[in-house]
Write an enzyme that holds these catalytic residues in place. Structure first.
Site, PDB file in Angstrom:
ATOM      1  N   ARG A  12      -5.279 -29.058  43.633  1.00 22.21           N
ATOM      2  CA  ARG A  12      -4.669 -27.750  43.915  1.00 22.21           C
ATOM      3  C   ARG A  12      -3.189 -27.701  43.549  1.00 22.21           C
ATOM      4  O   ARG A  12      -2.666 -26.632  43.219  1.00 22.21           O
ATOM      5  CB  ARG A  12      -4.911 -27.363  45.380  1.00 22.21           C
ATOM      6  CG  ARG A  12      -6.395 -27.111  45.667  1.00 22.21           C
ATOM      7  CD  ARG A  12      -6.635 -26.818  47.132  1.00 22.21           C
ATOM      8  NE  ARG A  12      -6.281 -27.930  47.989  1.00 22.21           N
ATOM      9  CZ  ARG A  12      -7.085 -28.942  48.273  1.00 22.21           C
ATOM     10  NH1 ARG A  12      -8.308 -28.965  47.776  1.00 22.21           N
ATOM     11  NH2 ARG A  12      -6.685 -29.927  49.045  1.00 22.21           N
TER      12      ARG A  12
ATOM     13  N   GLU B  89      -4.699 -37.865  54.481  1.00 17.48           N
ATOM     14  CA  GLU B  89      -4.995 -37.430  55.856  1.00 17.48           C
ATOM     15  C   GLU B  89      -6.474 -37.694  56.150  1.00 17.48           C
ATOM     16  O   GLU B  89      -6.840 -38.050  57.246  1.00 17.48           O
ATOM     17  CB  GLU B  89      -4.673 -35.936  56.004  1.00 17.48           C
ATOM     18  CG  GLU B  89      -4.805 -35.416  57.426  1.00 17.48           C
ATOM     19  CD  GLU B  89      -4.663 -33.901  57.489  1.00 17.48           C
ATOM     20  OE1 GLU B  89      -4.485 -33.261  56.447  1.00 17.48           O
ATOM     21  OE2 GLU B  89      -4.754 -33.371  58.605  1.00 17.48           O
TER      22      GLU B  89
HETATM   23  P1  AMP Z   1      -0.965 -35.796  52.247  1.00 19.21           P
HETATM   24  O1  AMP Z   1      -1.005 -36.866  51.221  1.00 19.21           O
HETATM   25  O2  AMP Z   1      -1.482 -36.273  53.581  1.00 19.21           O
HETATM   26  O3  AMP Z   1       0.378 -35.143  52.348  1.00 19.21           O
HETATM   27  O4  AMP Z   1      -2.017 -34.716  51.803  1.00 19.21           O
HETATM   28  C1  AMP Z   1      -1.665 -33.754  50.893  1.00 19.21           C
HETATM   29  C2  AMP Z   1      -2.768 -33.514  49.911  1.00 19.21           C
HETATM   30  O5  AMP Z   1      -4.032 -33.368  50.520  1.00 19.21           O
HETATM   31  C3  AMP Z   1      -2.495 -32.243  49.167  1.00 19.21           C
HETATM   32  O6  AMP Z   1      -2.845 -32.464  47.823  1.00 19.21           O
HETATM   33  C4  AMP Z   1      -3.387 -31.221  49.815  1.00 19.21           C
HETATM   34  O7  AMP Z   1      -4.046 -30.464  48.834  1.00 19.21           O
HETATM   35  C5  AMP Z   1      -4.407 -32.007  50.604  1.00 19.21           C
HETATM   36  N1  AMP Z   1      -4.419 -31.692  52.027  1.00 19.21           N
HETATM   37  C6  AMP Z   1      -4.200 -32.558  53.036  1.00 19.21           C
HETATM   38  N2  AMP Z   1      -4.345 -31.983  54.221  1.00 19.21           N
HETATM   39  C7  AMP Z   1      -4.649 -30.707  53.988  1.00 19.21           C
HETATM   40  C8  AMP Z   1      -4.898 -29.584  54.823  1.00 19.21           C
HETATM   41  N3  AMP Z   1      -4.892 -29.685  56.153  1.00 19.21           N
HETATM   42  N4  AMP Z   1      -5.157 -28.405  54.226  1.00 19.21           N
HETATM   43  C9  AMP Z   1      -5.167 -28.309  52.884  1.00 19.21           C
HETATM   44  N5  AMP Z   1      -4.955 -29.324  52.038  1.00 19.21           N
HETATM   45  C10 AMP Z   1      -4.692 -30.519  52.584  1.00 19.21           C
END
Ligand code: AMP
Length: 173
Positions: free
Chosen positions: A59, A96
């Site tokens: 995305r 996450e």
């Molecule tokens: P992070 O590495 O934990 O910061 O996760 C960010 C990545 O995971 C981004 O590329 C987001 O598209 C996706 N992502 C993680 N958590 C969410 C969430 N709660 N809603 C939407 N996208 C998320």
């Protein structure tokens, strides 16, 4: 001005139980909301020196590509493993919801490039940290990171700032 958070509805328990997923599709589907998000991103980084934009699959690439066209800058895709033709460099990271890796092409950057990293959502910050390491391993510099939304409870901003990265986000939740 629209309240862009209204265009990012929370989907409970997607893609795994316990995850409150922010769906960007309503924002993309509304031309004015999408344009407002891009204009805000551009404004947030207007004082940074940027030579190139790097977007993170999946995305993040949507916003990065639109922002690159808007800012008249070249785009570098940072993709999931196995998608880019060789030669590529890889970083593994914790998400996450799970484990993943990112790859970039060796030839993506010039040595002194100032690179703007773009993703849609900052959760734990792990994805952007891995992307920043790829940029730095190739000898380029990270001008900063920009995203549409940061999820405050997961404090990705603190991790990114602790790594010396400038962070700008259109929305906080
Ligand atoms: P992070 O590495 O934990 O910061 O996760 C960010 C990545 O995971 C981004 O590329 C987001 O598209 C996706 N992502 C993680 N958590 C969410 C969430 N709660 N809603 C939407 N996208 C998320």
């Amino acid at each position: 001005m629209r309240d862009l958070l209204q265009y990012l509805p929370v989907v409970a328990d997607f893609p795994r139980p316990g995850i409150a997923f922010r769906d960007i599709c309503p924002l993309l589907a509304d031309a004015a909301a999408f344009d407002q998000a891009l204009a805000s991103m551009e404004e947030l980084v207007q004082h940074w020196q940027v030579d190139r934009i790097a977007g993170i699959e999946s995305r993040g690439l949507i916003f990065a590509a639109a922002l690159a066209a808007r800012m008249h800058l070249g785009l570098v895709p940072i993709r999931k493993p196995g998608k880019l033709p060789p030669q590529t460099l890889r970083e593994n990271y914790a998400l996450e919801y799970g484990q993943d890796g990112l790859e970039v092409q060796h030839a993506a950057f010039q040595a002194a490039d100032q690179v703007l990293l773009v993703d849609d959502v900052i959760a734990t910050g792990g994805t952007l940290l891995a992307a920043a390491r790829l940029v730095q391993r190739l000898g380029a510099r990270v001008a900063g990171v920009v995203s549409v939304l940061e999820i405050r409870a997961l404090d990705g901003r603190a991790r990114l700032e602790a790594a010396g990265l400038e962070v700008r986000t259109v929305l906080r939740d």
